[in-house]
Scaffold this motif. Structure first.
Motif, PDB file in Angstrom:
ATOM      1  N   GLY A   6      66.200 -11.800  28.497  1.00 50.71           N
ATOM      2  CA  GLY A   6      65.414 -12.794  29.231  1.00 50.71           C
ATOM      3  C   GLY A   6      65.997 -13.012  30.607  1.00 50.71           C
ATOM      4  O   GLY A   6      66.580 -14.060  30.871  1.00 50.71           O
ATOM      5  N   SER A   7      65.849 -12.013  31.481  1.00 54.82           N
ATOM      6  CA  SER A   7      66.477 -12.089  32.805  1.00 54.82           C
ATOM      7  C   SER A   7      65.812 -11.122  33.774  1.00 54.82           C
ATOM      8  O   SER A   7      65.438 -10.018  33.392  1.00 54.82           O
ATOM      9  CB  SER A   7      67.962 -11.743  32.687  1.00 54.82           C
ATOM     10  N   SER A   9      67.560 -10.117  36.333  1.00 50.43           N
ATOM     11  CA  SER A   9      68.698  -9.522  37.031  1.00 50.43           C
ATOM     12  C   SER A   9      68.876  -8.039  36.672  1.00 50.43           C
ATOM     13  O   SER A   9      69.113  -7.697  35.512  1.00 50.43           O
ATOM     14  CB  SER A   9      69.979 -10.288  36.660  1.00 50.43           C
ATOM     15  N   ARG A  11      71.386  -6.300  37.353  1.00 46.55           N
ATOM     16  CA  ARG A  11      72.786  -6.107  36.904  1.00 46.55           C
ATOM     17  C   ARG A  11      72.910  -6.362  35.413  1.00 46.55           C
ATOM     18  O   ARG A  11      73.590  -5.640  34.692  1.00 46.55           O
ATOM     19  CB  ARG A  11      73.720  -7.070  37.647  1.00 46.55           C
ATOM     20  N   GLU A  35      65.375 -24.258  38.255  1.00 46.19           N
ATOM     21  CA  GLU A  35      66.462 -24.559  37.315  1.00 46.19           C
ATOM     22  C   GLU A  35      67.107 -25.867  37.734  1.00 46.19           C
ATOM     23  O   GLU A  35      67.195 -26.145  38.928  1.00 46.19           O
ATOM     24  CB  GLU A  35      67.542 -23.467  37.377  1.00 46.19           C
ATOM     25  N   ALA A  81      71.124 -15.635  30.129  1.00 47.57           N
ATOM     26  CA  ALA A  81      72.427 -15.968  30.737  1.00 47.57           C
ATOM     27  C   ALA A  81      72.238 -16.592  32.107  1.00 47.57           C
ATOM     28  O   ALA A  81      71.180 -16.471  32.721  1.00 47.57           O
ATOM     29  CB  ALA A  81      73.269 -14.699  30.852  1.00 47.57           C
ATOM     30  N   VAL A  85      79.650 -19.660  40.241  1.00 54.62           N
ATOM     31  CA  VAL A  85      81.047 -19.655  40.690  1.00 54.62           C
ATOM     32  C   VAL A  85      81.518 -21.101  40.708  1.00 54.62           C
ATOM     33  O   VAL A  85      80.795 -21.990  41.163  1.00 54.62           O
ATOM     34  CB  VAL A  85      81.158 -19.017  42.093  1.00 54.62           C
ATOM     35  N   LYS A  99      73.475 -19.282  43.944  1.00 52.69           N
ATOM     36  CA  LYS A  99      73.006 -18.276  44.907  1.00 52.69           C
ATOM     37  C   LYS A  99      72.928 -18.923  46.282  1.00 52.69           C
ATOM     38  O   LYS A  99      72.527 -20.086  46.387  1.00 52.69           O
ATOM     39  CB  LYS A  99      71.622 -17.794  44.511  1.00 52.69           C
ATOM     40  N   TYR A 171      78.572 -13.151  46.504  1.00 51.89           N
ATOM     41  CA  TYR A 171      79.242 -11.838  46.610  1.00 51.89           C
ATOM     42  C   TYR A 171      78.984 -11.016  45.357  1.00 51.89           C
ATOM     43  O   TYR A 171      78.576 -11.536  44.314  1.00 51.89           O
ATOM     44  CB  TYR A 171      80.752 -11.984  46.860  1.00 51.89           C
ATOM     45  N   GLN A 174      80.842  -5.808  42.037  1.00 54.86           N
ATOM     46  CA  GLN A 174      80.526  -4.405  41.765  1.00 54.86           C
ATOM     47  C   GLN A 174      80.195  -3.628  43.031  1.00 54.86           C
ATOM     48  O   GLN A 174      79.985  -2.421  42.981  1.00 54.86           O
ATOM     49  CB  GLN A 174      79.353  -4.313  40.777  1.00 54.86           C
ATOM     50  N   VAL A 191      81.799 -11.370  35.420  1.00 54.69           N
ATOM     51  CA  VAL A 191      81.587 -11.691  36.838  1.00 54.69           C
ATOM     52  C   VAL A 191      80.263 -11.095  37.318  1.00 54.69           C
ATOM     53  O   VAL A 191      79.522 -11.719  38.085  1.00 54.69           O
ATOM     54  CB  VAL A 191      82.767 -11.159  37.701  1.00 54.69           C
ATOM     55  N   ILE A 192      79.934  -9.918  36.817  1.00 58.28           N
ATOM     56  CA  ILE A 192      78.718  -9.223  37.283  1.00 58.28           C
ATOM     57  C   ILE A 192      77.467  -9.796  36.596  1.00 58.28           C
ATOM     58  O   ILE A 192      76.351  -9.538  37.017  1.00 58.28           O
ATOM     59  CB  ILE A 192      78.878  -7.701  37.067  1.00 58.28           C
TER      60      ILE A 192
HETATM   61  C1  TTP Z   1      79.727 -13.273  41.263  1.00 59.32           C
HETATM   62  C2  TTP Z   1      78.683 -12.199  41.074  1.00 59.32           C
HETATM   63  C3  TTP Z   1      77.375 -12.508  40.737  1.00 59.32           C
HETATM   64  N1  TTP Z   1      76.443 -11.529  40.574  1.00 59.32           N
HETATM   65  C4  TTP Z   1      75.034 -11.817  40.203  1.00 59.32           C
HETATM   66  C5  TTP Z   1      74.719 -11.754  38.706  1.00 59.32           C
HETATM   67  C6  TTP Z   1      73.398 -12.493  38.620  1.00 59.32           C
HETATM   68  O1  TTP Z   1      72.324 -11.564  38.801  1.00 59.32           O
HETATM   69  C7  TTP Z   1      73.455 -13.421  39.812  1.00 59.32           C
HETATM   70  C8  TTP Z   1      73.539 -14.837  39.363  1.00 59.32           C
HETATM   71  O2  TTP Z   1      72.272 -15.340  39.267  1.00 59.32           O
HETATM   72  P1  TTP Z   1      71.666 -15.977  37.948  1.00 59.32           P
HETATM   73  O3  TTP Z   1      70.912 -17.191  38.381  1.00 59.32           O
HETATM   74  O4  TTP Z   1      72.693 -16.119  36.879  1.00 59.32           O
HETATM   75  O5  TTP Z   1      70.662 -14.866  37.428  1.00 59.32           O
HETATM   76  P2  TTP Z   1      69.391 -14.233  38.121  1.00 59.32           P
HETATM   77  O6  TTP Z   1      68.577 -15.258  38.850  1.00 59.32           O
HETATM   78  O7  TTP Z   1      69.826 -13.024  38.916  1.00 59.32           O
HETATM   79  O8  TTP Z   1      68.578 -13.726  36.870  1.00 59.32           O
HETATM   80  P3  TTP Z   1      67.916 -14.602  35.668  1.00 59.32           P
HETATM   81  O9  TTP Z   1      67.984 -16.063  36.019  1.00 59.32           O
HETATM   82  O10 TTP Z   1      66.517 -14.095  35.563  1.00 59.32           O
HETATM   83  O11 TTP Z   1      68.765 -14.237  34.484  1.00 59.32           O
HETATM   84  O12 TTP Z   1      74.629 -13.106  40.557  1.00 59.32           O
HETATM   85  C9  TTP Z   1      76.781 -10.203  40.753  1.00 59.32           C
HETATM   86  O13 TTP Z   1      75.935  -9.310  40.616  1.00 59.32           O
HETATM   87  N2  TTP Z   1      78.083  -9.889  41.072  1.00 59.32           N
HETATM   88  C10 TTP Z   1      79.048 -10.820  41.242  1.00 59.32           C
HETATM   89  O14 TTP Z   1      80.217 -10.458  41.536  1.00 59.32           O
END
Ligand code: TTP
Length: 211
Positions: A6-7, A9, A11, A35, A81, A85, A99, A171, A174, A191-192
């Motif tokens: 459910g994302s 992202s 990554r 959110e 998830a 930070v 973000k 940041y 990766q 972290v990713i």
């Molecule tokens: C600190 C850090 C974060 N991130 C990313 C991971 C997440 O995609 C993003 C944090 O945002 P999130 O709000 O956790 O997730 P999202 O909006 O990308 O996706 P969704 O809510 O649909 O699950 O930051 C990295 O890719 N590398 C890093 O080093």
């Protein structure tokens, strides 16, 4: 059993693909990008509770979509998830960095690097929830990240890569930010965006696979 991530992202998808075969994995992002925020929260326990709340709302949204599509929840395992930070501000109080705000993200990211990251250690928290049938497990995994001392010129260069956009704390470990980091203490995948070892353990304990 079908695992539903459910994302939105990319990554998280890449990470989950490391432990779940492609034909057993599908993606269904939450519909709402709204959110609850972390403004004004100054204790670790309040931030933990809010992170859990955010993750639960994502799960509720995804489960609702699955039900509307006619899926049987007993045949799905849902993973959601959220990554934040947590740095230390004035008086050593925790400060949550999500973000970077659009569209003027550059100034915010520069400030974060100067004030919270350069030569200091911060934490990255990923809250996760896994739901299998009626069973549900929440976890929050925390990783310490230490950055080296950063001159303004290096910070400006990093901002110019545009890598901070859409990433918690502005940041990407990766990516190019790897060269700014002195040490990582704890889970790297956390972290990713998804703590893979803990996710695998939870899937096993809930009988949602893998293996
Ligand atoms: C600190 C850090 C974060 N991130 C990313 C991971 C997440 O995609 C993003 C944090 O945002 P999130 O709000 O956790 O997730 P999202 O909006 O990308 O996706 P969704 O809510 O649909 O699950 O930051 C990295 O890719 N590398 C890093 O080093």
């Amino acid at each position: 059993m079908l695992t539903v991530l459910g994302s939105q992202s990319p990554r998280r998808l890449e990470l989950l693909q490391q432990i779940i075969p492609a034909d057993e994995l599908t993606v269904l992002p939450p519909r709402s990008a709204d959110e609850p925020g972390f403004e004004g929260l100054t204790t670790v326990s309040a931030i933990e509770a809010q992170l859990r709340n955010v993750v639960q709302l994502k799960l509720d949204d995804v489960v609702d979509q699955l039900q509307q599509q006619g899926h049987l929840l007993s045949e799905c395992c849902v993973v959601c998830a959220d990554t934040i930070v947590v740095a230390r501000g004035a008086n050593d109080l925790p400060v949550v960095l999500g973000k970077p705000p659009m569209p003027h993200w550059q100034a915010t990211v520069r400030d974060w690097f100067r004030e919270y990251y350069s030569g200091r250690t911060h934490e990255v928290w990923t809250g996760c929830v896994i739901a299998v049938d009626e069973k549900l497990q929440h976890t929050i995994v925390k990783t310490n990240v230490t950055m080296c001392s950063l001159e303004d010129e290096l910070i400006d260069w990093y901002v110019s890569t545009e890598e901070p956009i859409g990433k918690a704390g502005g940041y990407g470990l990766q990516g190019a930010a790897a060269m700014l980091i002195d040490a990582v203490d704890g889970s790297l995948t956390n972290v990713i965006g998804l703590p893979l070892r803990e996710i695998r353990q939870t899937l096993k304990s809930l009988n949602g696979s893998p293996n």
